[in-house]
Scaffold this motif. Structure first.
Motif, PDB file in Angstrom:
ATOM      1  N   LEU A 182      14.738   3.200 -13.189  1.00  0.00           N
ATOM      2  CA  LEU A 182      13.746   2.135 -13.051  1.00  0.00           C
ATOM      3  C   LEU A 182      14.183   0.952 -13.890  1.00  0.00           C
ATOM      4  N   PHE A 183      14.235  -0.216 -13.264  1.00  0.00           N
ATOM      5  CA  PHE A 183      14.480  -1.467 -13.995  1.00  0.00           C
ATOM      6  C   PHE A 183      13.181  -2.265 -13.892  1.00  0.00           C
ATOM      7  N   ASP A 184      12.426  -2.283 -14.980  1.00  0.00           N
ATOM      8  CA  ASP A 184      11.162  -3.030 -15.029  1.00  0.00           C
ATOM      9  C   ASP A 184      11.425  -4.315 -15.806  1.00  0.00           C
ATOM     10  N   VAL A 185      11.262  -5.462 -15.160  1.00  0.00           N
ATOM     11  CA  VAL A 185      11.675  -6.727 -15.772  1.00  0.00           C
ATOM     12  C   VAL A 185      10.718  -7.215 -16.856  1.00  0.00           C
ATOM     13  N   LEU A 186       9.591  -6.534 -17.048  1.00  0.00           N
ATOM     14  CA  LEU A 186       8.666  -6.934 -18.108  1.00  0.00           C
ATOM     15  C   LEU A 186       9.183  -6.469 -19.470  1.00  0.00           C
ATOM     16  N   TYR A 187       8.848  -7.222 -20.508  1.00  0.00           N
ATOM     17  CA  TYR A 187       9.161  -6.761 -21.867  1.00  0.00           C
ATOM     18  C   TYR A 187       7.942  -6.822 -22.786  1.00  0.00           C
ATOM     19  N   GLU A 188       6.871  -7.406 -22.304  1.00  0.00           N
ATOM     20  CA  GLU A 188       5.633  -7.462 -23.098  1.00  0.00           C
ATOM     21  C   GLU A 188       4.448  -7.518 -22.144  1.00  0.00           C
ATOM     22  N   PRO A 189       3.545  -6.531 -22.179  1.00  0.00           N
ATOM     23  CA  PRO A 189       3.534  -5.337 -23.055  1.00  0.00           C
ATOM     24  C   PRO A 189       4.592  -4.321 -22.620  1.00  0.00           C
ATOM     25  N   TRP A 190       5.068  -3.557 -23.594  1.00  0.00           N
ATOM     26  CA  TRP A 190       6.087  -2.550 -23.324  1.00  0.00           C
ATOM     27  C   TRP A 190       5.829  -1.301 -24.151  1.00  0.00           C
ATOM     28  N   PRO A 191       5.993  -0.122 -23.560  1.00  0.00           N
ATOM     29  CA  PRO A 191       6.383   0.082 -22.164  1.00  0.00           C
ATOM     30  C   PRO A 191       5.215  -0.121 -21.214  1.00  0.00           C
ATOM     31  N   THR A 192       5.498  -0.477 -19.983  1.00  0.00           N
ATOM     32  CA  THR A 192       4.459  -0.517 -18.957  1.00  0.00           C
ATOM     33  C   THR A 192       4.058   0.922 -18.657  1.00  0.00           C
ATOM     34  N   ALA A 193       2.912   1.086 -18.019  1.00  0.00           N
ATOM     35  CA  ALA A 193       2.467   2.437 -17.660  1.00  0.00           C
ATOM     36  C   ALA A 193       3.496   3.120 -16.760  1.00  0.00           C
ATOM     37  N   LEU A 194       4.075   2.356 -15.841  1.00  0.00           N
ATOM     38  CA  LEU A 194       5.079   2.927 -14.938  1.00  0.00           C
ATOM     39  C   LEU A 194       6.329   3.344 -15.709  1.00  0.00           C
ATOM     40  N   ALA A 195       6.790   2.491 -16.627  1.00  0.00           N
ATOM     41  CA  ALA A 195       7.985   2.813 -17.411  1.00  0.00           C
ATOM     42  C   ALA A 195       7.761   4.043 -18.284  1.00  0.00           C
ATOM     43  N   ALA A 196       6.579   4.138 -18.896  1.00  0.00           N
ATOM     44  CA  ALA A 196       6.281   5.287 -19.755  1.00  0.00           C
ATOM     45  C   ALA A 196       6.266   6.582 -18.946  1.00  0.00           C
TER      46      ALA A 196
ATOM     47  N   ALA B 295       0.819  -1.213   0.000  1.00  0.00           N
ATOM     48  CA  ALA B 295       0.000   0.000   0.000  1.00  0.00           C
ATOM     49  C   ALA B 295       0.855   1.267   0.000  1.00  0.00           C
ATOM     50  N   ASP B 296       2.098   1.152   0.444  1.00  0.00           N
ATOM     51  CA  ASP B 296       3.000   2.302   0.494  1.00  0.00           C
ATOM     52  C   ASP B 296       4.017   2.288  -0.646  1.00  0.00           C
ATOM     53  N   ALA B 297       3.724   1.527  -1.694  1.00  0.00           N
ATOM     54  CA  ALA B 297       4.707   1.328  -2.768  1.00  0.00           C
ATOM     55  C   ALA B 297       5.087   2.615  -3.484  1.00  0.00           C
ATOM     56  N   ALA B 298       4.225   3.632  -3.445  1.00  0.00           N
ATOM     57  CA  ALA B 298       4.573   4.897  -4.106  1.00  0.00           C
ATOM     58  C   ALA B 298       5.843   5.498  -3.502  1.00  0.00           C
ATOM     59  N   GLU B 299       6.093   5.183  -2.222  1.00  0.00           N
ATOM     60  CA  GLU B 299       7.315   5.680  -1.578  1.00  0.00           C
ATOM     61  C   GLU B 299       8.565   5.133  -2.258  1.00  0.00           C
TER      62      GLU B 299
ATOM     63  N   THR C  59       1.884  -2.687 -11.456  1.00  0.00           N
ATOM     64  CA  THR C  59       2.416  -1.372 -11.070  1.00  0.00           C
ATOM     65  C   THR C  59       1.742  -0.211 -11.797  1.00  0.00           C
ATOM     66  N   ASP C  60       0.716  -0.489 -12.579  1.00  0.00           N
ATOM     67  CA  ASP C  60       0.092   0.586 -13.374  1.00  0.00           C
ATOM     68  C   ASP C  60      -0.394   1.734 -12.498  1.00  0.00           C
ATOM     69  N   ALA C  61      -0.945   1.412 -11.325  1.00  0.00           N
ATOM     70  CA  ALA C  61      -1.492   2.444 -10.451  1.00  0.00           C
ATOM     71  C   ALA C  61      -0.421   3.375  -9.895  1.00  0.00           C
ATOM     72  N   LEU C  62       0.846   2.962  -9.980  1.00  0.00           N
ATOM     73  CA  LEU C  62       1.936   3.793  -9.465  1.00  0.00           C
ATOM     74  C   LEU C  62       2.404   4.836 -10.471  1.00  0.00           C
ATOM     75  N   ALA C  63       1.950   4.726 -11.720  1.00  0.00           N
ATOM     76  CA  ALA C  63       2.452   5.604 -12.778  1.00  0.00           C
ATOM     77  C   ALA C  63       2.234   7.082 -12.464  1.00  0.00           C
TER      78      ALA C  63
END
Length: 274
Positions: free
Chosen positions: A211-225, A177-181, A197-201
């Motif tokens: 940021l190292f986001d280990v996903l590659y599909e779909p890319w970019p993630t909302a957080l990465a963008a 719940a505190d991940a935005a920190e 992690t979309d809600a953290l964008a």
């Protein structure tokens, strides 16, 4: 001409990019007698497959759910793989022994190093699954201070602290719940499934770190963008996939350095075509 074989095993395996990357490496290295396939193999089928490997086999890449299941089937395991009890690479030696290694951990370090990220004073990990333990092992090599892991349950928190103790990393746990920190850390490693992690964008700070986001599909993630929009450095899952695959190619073929640029280009083309 006799073929030298390698393959990736896992379940599900249909969308694996490993064949694209390894075949591109073989082309670049002129290894015309090498082949690389993929096999849908679960934990129940793994012992039989490994037992049937003939002398033509040079090695295997392993994905979920086989990284731990393969351990009792091997003749030896590297210290790196033993540190997280996970093998993603099996190499057959000249005398027929099967040795397990983990290229995810040095792959994370190499992918960050390519972007100029060496030592960091602190870091945050989003998630607590299997990839998070590899991230912790990588941070043991480059993080000089505390790592904060953001998790959803007490059991996961206990697990991450235990991994920290084992790997020699100072780990503090915090509630998801505190991940935005977490986003204020100089290095954030997101190890969670797509969408998590979309809600953290919307919470990415001004002038973020890496940021190292280990996903590659779909890319970019909302957080990465969002991170990139705010001027932060983003390292993606394809970077990890390529760097760990380069290390696999080097271990299986004995040829160094592995053809990083050719493998990355092949991966980018394959993802663009999907």
């Amino acid at each position: 001409m006799s073929r030298i074989r390698a393959a990736v095993l896992g379940s599900p395996i249909e969308h694996s990019l490993s064949p694209v990357l390894h075949r591109a490496a073989y082309r670049a290295l002129g290894l015309d007698d090498w082949s690389y396939d993929r096999f849908e193999i679960d934990e129940a089928a793994l012992p039989g497959f490994v037992a049937g490997l003939g002398p033509e086999w040079a090695g295997l890449s392993l994905t979920m759910p086989l990284k731990r299941a393969v351990l009792p089937l091997l003749d030896g395991v590297s210290d790196t793989a033993a540190s997280v009890e996970a093998v993603n690479t099996v190499v057959r030696t000249g005398d027929g022994r099967l040795l397990g290694d983990n290229t995810d951990i040095p792959g994370i370090v190499a992918a960050l190093g390519e972007r100029g990220v060496g030592k960091v004073p602190a870091a945050a990990i989003l998630g607590a699954g299997a990839t998070a333990s590899s991230a912790l092992a990588a941070l043991a090599r480059i993080c000089t201070g505390e790592v904060t892991a953001y998790v959803r349950s007490r059991a996961r928190a206990d697990e991450m602290r235990q991994w920290g103790d084992r790997l020699g990393v100072a780990v503090r746990t915090a509630d998801w719940a505190d991940a935005a920190e977490a986003l204020a850390a100089p290095l954030v490693i997101a190890t969670t499934p797509a969408g998590t992690t979309d809600a953290l964008a919307a919470s990415v700070p001004e002038a973020p770190g890496t940021l190292f986001d280990v996903l590659y599909e779909p890319w970019p993630t909302a957080l990465a963008a969002s991170w990139a929009d705010r001027g932060g450095q983003v390292v993606g899952g394809l970077d990890l996939l390529v760097h760990q695959a380069v290390l696999q190619v080097e271990r299986m073929t004995g040829r160094t350095p592995g053809p990083l640029a050719a493998m990355r280009a092949a991966g980018e083309r394959a993802l663009a075509a999907r």
